[in-house]
Design a protein around this motif. Structure first.
Motif, PDB file in Angstrom:
ATOM      1  N   UNK A  12      23.551 -22.810  26.131  1.00 34.37           N
ATOM      2  CA  UNK A  12      22.468 -21.831  26.202  1.00 34.37           C
ATOM      3  C   UNK A  12      22.255 -21.112  24.877  1.00 34.37           C
ATOM      4  N   UNK A  13      21.152 -20.375  24.804  1.00 37.98           N
ATOM      5  CA  UNK A  13      20.936 -19.489  23.663  1.00 37.98           C
ATOM      6  C   UNK A  13      21.767 -18.221  23.778  1.00 37.98           C
ATOM      7  N   UNK A  14      21.910 -17.731  25.013  1.00 41.71           N
ATOM      8  CA  UNK A  14      22.488 -16.411  25.252  1.00 41.71           C
ATOM      9  C   UNK A  14      23.527 -16.500  26.359  1.00 41.71           C
ATOM     10  N   UNK A  15      24.620 -15.791  26.175  1.00 44.83           N
ATOM     11  CA  UNK A  15      25.621 -15.583  27.214  1.00 44.83           C
ATOM     12  C   UNK A  15      25.503 -14.145  27.696  1.00 44.83           C
ATOM     13  N   UNK A  16      25.344 -13.973  28.997  1.00 46.72           N
ATOM     14  CA  UNK A  16      25.455 -12.652  29.615  1.00 46.72           C
ATOM     15  C   UNK A  16      26.725 -12.652  30.437  1.00 46.72           C
ATOM     16  N   UNK A  17      27.626 -11.750  30.118  1.00 44.12           N
ATOM     17  CA  UNK A  17      28.901 -11.689  30.825  1.00 44.12           C
ATOM     18  C   UNK A  17      29.111 -10.287  31.373  1.00 44.12           C
ATOM     19  N   UNK A  18      29.386 -10.218  32.666  1.00 43.86           N
ATOM     20  CA  UNK A  18      29.744  -8.967  33.309  1.00 43.86           C
ATOM     21  C   UNK A  18      31.260  -8.875  33.259  1.00 43.86           C
ATOM     22  N   UNK A  19      31.784  -7.862  32.565  1.00 41.85           N
ATOM     23  CA  UNK A  19      33.211  -7.866  32.257  1.00 41.85           C
ATOM     24  C   UNK A  19      33.670  -6.465  31.887  1.00 41.85           C
ATOM     25  N   UNK A  20      34.874  -6.115  32.318  1.00 45.49           N
ATOM     26  CA  UNK A  20      35.486  -4.863  31.883  1.00 45.49           C
ATOM     27  C   UNK A  20      35.969  -4.942  30.445  1.00 45.49           C
ATOM     28  N   UNK A  21      36.278  -6.141  29.986  1.00 48.78           N
ATOM     29  CA  UNK A  21      36.915  -6.362  28.695  1.00 48.78           C
ATOM     30  C   UNK A  21      35.946  -7.058  27.737  1.00 48.78           C
ATOM     31  N   UNK A  22      36.076  -6.750  26.467  1.00 43.11           N
ATOM     32  CA  UNK A  22      35.221  -7.395  25.477  1.00 43.11           C
ATOM     33  C   UNK A  22      35.535  -8.877  25.326  1.00 43.11           C
ATOM     34  N   UNK A  23      36.791  -9.252  25.461  1.00 43.24           N
ATOM     35  CA  UNK A  23      37.211 -10.655  25.298  1.00 43.24           C
ATOM     36  C   UNK A  23      36.747 -11.238  23.977  1.00 43.24           C
ATOM     37  N   UNK A  24      36.831 -10.420  22.927  1.00 44.86           N
ATOM     38  CA  UNK A  24      36.394 -10.830  21.590  1.00 44.86           C
ATOM     39  C   UNK A  24      37.562 -11.036  20.633  1.00 44.86           C
ATOM     40  N   UNK A  25      38.759 -11.146  21.152  1.00 41.81           N
ATOM     41  CA  UNK A  25      39.909 -11.398  20.294  1.00 41.81           C
ATOM     42  C   UNK A  25      39.820 -12.801  19.710  1.00 41.81           C
ATOM     43  N   UNK A  26      40.229 -12.942  18.465  1.00 39.21           N
ATOM     44  CA  UNK A  26      40.284 -14.276  17.875  1.00 39.21           C
ATOM     45  C   UNK A  26      41.450 -15.059  18.448  1.00 39.21           C
ATOM     46  N   UNK A  27      42.516 -14.349  18.792  1.00 40.74           N
ATOM     47  CA  UNK A  27      43.667 -14.962  19.459  1.00 40.74           C
ATOM     48  C   UNK A  27      44.431 -13.857  20.172  1.00 40.74           C
ATOM     49  N   UNK A  28      45.173 -14.232  21.204  1.00 40.84           N
ATOM     50  CA  UNK A  28      46.025 -13.279  21.915  1.00 40.84           C
ATOM     51  C   UNK A  28      47.385 -13.931  22.079  1.00 40.84           C
ATOM     52  N   UNK A  29      48.414 -13.294  21.536  1.00 41.28           N
ATOM     53  CA  UNK A  29      49.739 -13.900  21.564  1.00 41.28           C
ATOM     54  C   UNK A  29      49.775 -15.214  20.817  1.00 41.28           C
ATOM     55  N   UNK A  30      48.930 -15.342  19.796  1.00 40.08           N
ATOM     56  CA  UNK A  30      48.878 -16.571  19.012  1.00 40.08           C
ATOM     57  C   UNK A  30      48.054 -17.678  19.629  1.00 40.08           C
ATOM     58  N   UNK A  31      47.417 -17.423  20.768  1.00 34.22           N
ATOM     59  CA  UNK A  31      46.677 -18.458  21.490  1.00 34.22           C
ATOM     60  C   UNK A  31      45.183 -18.130  21.457  1.00 34.22           C
ATOM     61  N   UNK A  32      44.406 -18.953  20.773  1.00 34.21           N
ATOM     62  CA  UNK A  32      42.962 -18.713  20.687  1.00 34.21           C
ATOM     63  C   UNK A  32      42.222 -19.125  21.955  1.00 34.21           C
ATOM     64  N   UNK A  33      42.922 -19.772  22.901  1.00 33.34           N
ATOM     65  CA  UNK A  33      42.322 -20.150  24.177  1.00 33.34           C
ATOM     66  C   UNK A  33      42.813 -19.265  25.313  1.00 33.34           C
ATOM     67  N   UNK A  34      43.370 -18.113  24.986  1.00 38.07           N
ATOM     68  CA  UNK A  34      43.709 -17.127  25.999  1.00 38.07           C
ATOM     69  C   UNK A  34      42.431 -16.577  26.634  1.00 38.07           C
ATOM     70  N   UNK A  35      42.536 -16.129  27.873  1.00 34.56           N
ATOM     71  CA  UNK A  35      41.331 -15.619  28.546  1.00 34.56           C
ATOM     72  C   UNK A  35      40.775 -14.367  27.875  1.00 34.56           C
ATOM     73  N   UNK A  36      41.564 -13.694  27.064  1.00 37.15           N
ATOM     74  CA  UNK A  36      41.083 -12.522  26.330  1.00 37.15           C
ATOM     75  C   UNK A  36      40.234 -12.891  25.115  1.00 37.15           C
ATOM     76  N   UNK A  37      40.030 -14.180  24.880  1.00 39.73           N
ATOM     77  CA  UNK A  37      39.290 -14.664  23.709  1.00 39.73           C
ATOM     78  C   UNK A  37      38.001 -15.391  24.092  1.00 39.73           C
ATOM     79  N   UNK A  38      37.656 -15.418  25.383  1.00 41.23           N
ATOM     80  CA  UNK A  38      36.620 -16.352  25.819  1.00 41.23           C
ATOM     81  C   UNK A  38      35.238 -16.022  25.256  1.00 41.23           C
TER      82      UNK A  38
END
Length: 273
Positions: free
Chosen positions: A113-139
């Protein structure tokens, strides 16, 4: 089977796919049970929707079952994306039930798509979490490799680095107190008209008083009606949807909300098609 998903795959306009990934949950696990619980706690809903004067069983919904995960998350996401892409190629709308939020990346890859709309409490904009770039906090950060813009509606927490990333031109954060006005403006002004949209519904966007069955609860969130209104505002423009982060740590109220929001998407999308 998702209740009311009675259409054969070949004739379907909407295809439900379960994605019970539970690999990177950072607090309370259990999203592997999400697809089955959403199906189970949607059983009581009436077929008829008065607002749209339509019946769910008439809207061409098929349940394709679950795409079961394995340990290699990137490989699983590639496989899931291929399954969802086959839905898109058949001119149907993929409707994924997670599973952790990481599965949204597969939906975005499939729909492109052109645009993602996400309803979420968290930004989930981390480049990595715990060294894992595929963590759910990075989506959402990973999805920005595919989409031009992301709206994060209901966000109320994130790291300092995430808030800095959210200042970029390709991200719009809508805090909970502004979500209602945002939804009204989407409907009244047609802001998303002309863009292809993917909608991701993370149930932790809801206040945990309404949806305690999720992995990372965050107070001061959205009420169910605010989530409903946001889904209704975006659904006419969306080419794919998911609902994610439901687990088994409540009495079913979170799964019931998730299933109802998925139905609201289908009713609204079908009415506007």
């Amino acid at each position: 089977m998702f209740p009311g998903a009675t259409t054969d795959r070949e004739a379907a306009s909407y295809v439900v796919v379960g994605a019970p990934l539970d690999a990177t949950t950072t607090f309370q696990p259990g999203t592997r049970f999400g697809p089955d619980r959403v199906r189970q706690f949607s059983e009581s809903y009436d077929d008829y929707d008065r607002r749209t004067a339509s019946r769910f069983t008439d809207l061409g919904v098929h349940d394709a079952g679950d795409v079961h995960p394995w340990d290699d998350v990137p490989a699983y996401l590639d496989h899931l994306a291929a399954e969802l892409r086959s839905v898109v190629l058949d001119d149907a709308v993929p409707a994924t039930i997670g599973g952790e939020h990481t599965v949204t990346y597969a939906g975005v890859e499939a729909v492109d798509p052109d645009v993602l709309v996400v309803l979420d409490a968290h930004l989930d904009l981390r480049d990595a979490y715990g060294g894992n770039e595929w963590n759910h906090a990075c989506v959402t950060r990973r999805a920005l490799d595919v989409v031009d813009h992301a709206y994060v509606v209901g966000a109320r927490t994130g790291s300092a680095a995430e808030w800095d990333r959210a200042e970029a031109d390709d991200v719009t954060v809508v805090p909970p107190e502004d979500a209602g006005e945002w939804a009204r403006s989407m409907q009244e002004d047609g802001i998303l008209d002309g863009d292809s949209i993917y909608l991701s519904i993370d149930v932790d966007a809801a206040d945990p008083g309404y949806a305690p069955g999720t992995g990372t609860m965050e107070p001061f969130g959205l009420a169910p009606r605010e989530l409903r209104d946001a889904v209704r505002a975006v659904a006419p423009y969306a080419e794919g949807v998911d609902v994610v982060e439901v687990n088994d740590r409540d009495d079913g109220q979170t799964a019931a909300l998730a299933g109802k929001l998925l139905r609201e998407f289908v009713f609204t999308h079908a009415a506007e098609a």
